[in-house]
Design a protein around this motif. Sequence first.
Motif, PDB file in Angstrom:
ATOM      1  N   ASP A 197       0.851  -1.186   0.000  1.00 25.51           N
ATOM      2  CA  ASP A 197       0.000   0.000   0.000  1.00 25.51           C
ATOM      3  C   ASP A 197       0.891   1.241   0.000  1.00 25.51           C
ATOM      4  OD1 ASP A 197      -2.045   1.732   0.080  1.00 25.51           O
ATOM      5  OD2 ASP A 197      -2.671   1.317   2.147  1.00 25.51           O
ATOM      6  N   PRO A 198       1.404   1.616  -1.189  1.00 20.27           N
ATOM      7  CA  PRO A 198       2.319   2.745  -1.230  1.00 20.27           C
ATOM      8  C   PRO A 198       1.599   4.043  -0.968  1.00 20.27           C
ATOM      9  CG  PRO A 198       1.778   2.049  -3.440  1.00 20.27           C
ATOM     10  CD  PRO A 198       1.109   1.086  -2.517  1.00 20.27           C
ATOM     11  N   SER A 199       2.358   5.017  -0.556  1.00 16.32           N
ATOM     12  CA  SER A 199       1.769   6.326  -0.328  1.00 16.32           C
ATOM     13  C   SER A 199       1.369   6.950  -1.658  1.00 16.32           C
ATOM     14  CB  SER A 199       2.785   7.225   0.378  1.00 16.32           C
ATOM     15  OG  SER A 199       3.965   7.335  -0.409  1.00 16.32           O
ATOM     16  N   PRO A 200       0.248   7.620  -1.728  1.00 14.38           N
ATOM     17  CA  PRO A 200      -0.204   8.189  -2.984  1.00 14.38           C
ATOM     18  C   PRO A 200       0.721   9.301  -3.434  1.00 14.38           C
ATOM     19  CG  PRO A 200      -1.572   8.954  -1.172  1.00 14.38           C
ATOM     20  CD  PRO A 200      -0.659   7.911  -0.611  1.00 14.38           C
ATOM     21  N   PRO A 201       0.823   9.494  -4.764  1.00 14.01           N
ATOM     22  CA  PRO A 201       1.686  10.559  -5.264  1.00 14.01           C
ATOM     23  C   PRO A 201       1.191  11.923  -4.833  1.00 14.01           C
ATOM     24  CG  PRO A 201       0.350   9.616  -7.027  1.00 14.01           C
ATOM     25  CD  PRO A 201       0.147   8.753  -5.828  1.00 14.01           C
ATOM     26  N   ARG A 202       2.113  12.761  -4.438  1.00 14.08           N
ATOM     27  CA  ARG A 202       1.760  14.101  -3.994  1.00 14.08           C
ATOM     28  C   ARG A 202       1.797  15.085  -5.157  1.00 14.08           C
ATOM     29  NH1 ARG A 202       5.995  14.913   0.718  1.00 14.08           N
ATOM     30  NH2 ARG A 202       7.288  14.103  -0.986  1.00 14.08           N
ATOM     31  N   ALA A 203       0.949  16.050  -5.074  1.00 19.80           N
ATOM     32  CA  ALA A 203       0.879  17.060  -6.114  1.00 19.80           C
ATOM     33  C   ALA A 203       2.008  18.057  -5.912  1.00 19.80           C
ATOM     34  CB  ALA A 203      -0.482  17.772  -6.059  1.00 19.80           C
ATOM     35  N   GLY A 204       3.113  17.835  -6.637  1.00 25.09           N
ATOM     36  CA  GLY A 204       4.253  18.723  -6.498  1.00 25.09           C
ATOM     37  C   GLY A 204       3.996  20.069  -7.144  1.00 25.09           C
ATOM     38  N   ALA A 205       4.808  21.045  -6.749  1.00 18.58           N
ATOM     39  CA  ALA A 205       4.621  22.403  -7.270  1.00 18.58           C
ATOM     40  C   ALA A 205       5.079  22.520  -8.710  1.00 18.58           C
ATOM     41  CB  ALA A 205       5.392  23.394  -6.386  1.00 18.58           C
ATOM     42  N   ALA A 206       6.005  21.647  -9.153  1.00 15.51           N
ATOM     43  CA  ALA A 206       6.577  21.782 -10.501  1.00 15.51           C
ATOM     44  C   ALA A 206       5.519  21.550 -11.573  1.00 15.51           C
ATOM     45  CB  ALA A 206       7.739  20.817 -10.668  1.00 15.51           C
ATOM     46  N   TRP A 207       4.809  20.405 -11.508  1.00 18.08           N
ATOM     47  CA  TRP A 207       3.869  20.110 -12.581  1.00 18.08           C
ATOM     48  C   TRP A 207       2.634  21.002 -12.505  1.00 18.08           C
ATOM     49  CZ3 TRP A 207      -1.088  18.618 -11.628  1.00 18.08           C
ATOM     50  CH2 TRP A 207      -1.384  17.990 -10.409  1.00 18.08           C
ATOM     51  N   ILE A 208       2.317  21.560 -11.347  1.00 14.69           N
ATOM     52  CA  ILE A 208       1.207  22.512 -11.277  1.00 14.69           C
ATOM     53  C   ILE A 208       1.555  23.779 -12.044  1.00 14.69           C
ATOM     54  CG2 ILE A 208      -0.135  23.947  -9.712  1.00 14.69           C
ATOM     55  CD1 ILE A 208       0.038  21.781  -7.641  1.00 14.69           C
ATOM     56  N   VAL A 209       2.791  24.220 -11.906  1.00 14.67           N
ATOM     57  CA  VAL A 209       3.227  25.408 -12.650  1.00 14.67           C
ATOM     58  C   VAL A 209       3.215  25.138 -14.152  1.00 14.67           C
ATOM     59  CG1 VAL A 209       5.173  26.960 -13.066  1.00 14.67           C
ATOM     60  CG2 VAL A 209       4.562  26.297 -10.725  1.00 14.67           C
ATOM     61  N   TYR A 210       3.722  23.974 -14.539  1.00 15.59           N
ATOM     62  CA  TYR A 210       3.715  23.631 -15.962  1.00 15.59           C
ATOM     63  C   TYR A 210       2.294  23.515 -16.506  1.00 15.59           C
ATOM     64  CZ  TYR A 210       8.739  22.740 -16.149  1.00 15.59           C
ATOM     65  OH  TYR A 210      10.107  22.885 -16.133  1.00 15.59           O
ATOM     66  N   ALA A 211       1.348  23.051 -15.688  1.00 12.96           N
ATOM     67  CA  ALA A 211      -0.026  22.935 -16.149  1.00 12.96           C
ATOM     68  C   ALA A 211      -0.700  24.298 -16.287  1.00 12.96           C
ATOM     69  CB  ALA A 211      -0.826  22.055 -15.184  1.00 12.96           C
ATOM     70  N   LEU A 212      -0.290  25.259 -15.465  1.00  7.27           N
ATOM     71  CA  LEU A 212      -0.866  26.608 -15.564  1.00  7.27           C
ATOM     72  C   LEU A 212      -0.223  27.453 -16.662  1.00  7.27           C
ATOM     73  CD1 LEU A 212      -1.151  27.501 -11.767  1.00  7.27           C
ATOM     74  CD2 LEU A 212      -3.029  26.975 -13.332  1.00  7.27           C
ATOM     75  N   LEU A 213       0.982  27.093 -17.072  1.00  6.82           N
ATOM     76  CA  LEU A 213       1.725  27.917 -18.014  1.00  6.82           C
ATOM     77  C   LEU A 213       1.052  28.070 -19.375  1.00  6.82           C
ATOM     78  CD1 LEU A 213       4.299  29.566 -18.040  1.00  6.82           C
ATOM     79  CD2 LEU A 213       5.529  27.549 -18.899  1.00  6.82           C
ATOM     80  N   PRO A 214       0.474  27.019 -20.018  1.00  7.39           N
ATOM     81  CA  PRO A 214      -0.176  27.233 -21.313  1.00  7.39           C
ATOM     82  C   PRO A 214      -1.321  28.239 -21.256  1.00  7.39           C
ATOM     83  CG  PRO A 214       0.203  24.909 -20.958  1.00  7.39           C
ATOM     84  CD  PRO A 214       0.510  25.587 -19.664  1.00  7.39           C
ATOM     85  N   GLY A 215      -2.131  28.181 -20.221  1.00  3.92           N
ATOM     86  CA  GLY A 215      -3.234  29.134 -20.111  1.00  3.92           C
ATOM     87  C   GLY A 215      -2.760  30.563 -19.922  1.00  3.92           C
TER      88      GLY A 215
END
Length: 485
Positions: A197-215
């Motif tokens: 039962d691995p720990s779930p992946p955490r929402a890191g700050a890096a990919w959130i920034v990359y996801a906001l960048l196109p908009g």
Amino acid sequence: MSGLGELDRPETPSSPGAWDERSRRSLTGHALTDRPSAADAGERASGSGEQGAGVGGRPVGAGEREMGLGGRPVAAREREASGGECPMGAGEREAGVLGRPVGAGEREADAWGSPGERQAPARARRGAADPVKTLMHRHHDLCERAVDPLEIAAGLEAHGVTDRTAARFRHRDVFSLAEEMYARVPRDDDAAPRPADPSPPRAGAAWIVYALLPGILCAATVAGLRLTDGRPRLIAATVGALAVALALRAALRRGPLSAPVRTSGTWTCWLVGYALLGDGLLRTALAGGPDALPDGTADGAWPVTAAPVLALALSCAPAAGCAHLFAVRARRRLTASRGLADFSASVRPLLLGAFALYAGGLIALLTITGAVLDEPAAHPQALTLGALLLLARLLTVHGHAHSATLVLTATAAAEGAALATLFAGRLPGCGFLAVPVETLVAGCGPAGVPAVACGIGALTLLVHASRRLTRASAHAPAPSSGGPR
């Protein structure tokens, strides 16, 4: 030479037929008490009414006795009762030719081989009848590189092993079979395996920034188009389109939207470009144009609709969030489930929920961008296009890129064919080619073409995703990565 010695002398058979009982006894060296042959039985039957004949041909009376093989007298009545053979006492043993006693176990060993030789094939058969070992040999690479039993279960499910198949291996489901296979794989190190039962992946700050960048970059480009004119507007449009494309590529290579394989974004760019310029070109083509190139405005000779494109660019962040939520929840269900059917039934609502969550966010963004830019929100075509792109990306992320690329290609080809038939209908005698598109536009407007094409594609991918993304193999952890992407 005649007499008893001539009759009892052992000889090899001279006839080509089967050896008789006397020759077999002579060659084996033991006096085996086997059943009488058919010939002996026939001779005894033919003489059932007569008195038994002695060794020398003299008839044997009822009270006379024959001499047995060991020298013990045998009555004729006893010989008839035993089928022509000499009976033995309860504690008596047969005597061999050399006079050595022969036990029952020794006679059986002579007839069928030694006890060790008889038990060896049985042990070999029992040792070879290990179905789990055979399955491990068939999937050796999967068992060697697996970091936990869940990965083996997902790999077996991808190769067509179901819970019903696992029952043939004496396991209740694929997960139980995978746990045994993982436990039986020899390990070089004594390190403890990764917890189930691995720990779930955490929402890191890096990919959130990359996801906001196109908009963010798309909003800046639209603002530049609104604030400039002439050549600066063309430069702003070119630079802005290049910046948005690079930002979108970076967002698709990191975070929840990253895929294990590289895919071409040609058809995605075509679909987004049609959302920007396609409706205006279709309307202008029906009116006999276009007479000029697009100037970046919504009221020019070739109208540009920026609101749906801006909403789609801003929706990269909700799409990444929904993909992240779906991956985490599905991974938890994979750990908790004890059957493939149970896992599929629990993951299907997660997929539909993530899809509905993204659709709601896109509708809100379309409404906001349409109000800010004072343009039609274009809900039908933009919503179906956003759903198509999200489902295609989810399938690509979870290892089904071929089907996603195929549907995107077919959708882009349908939109291109709609435009091509309008221009081909202007040729002499080819007006019938434009009839289907003209009928659709007359009933639904220019937005009907992309809405129908993207809607059919999105519905196809939704049905396909509900079958593929609800399988355990779609959520197997990457063996080379130490954690989530």
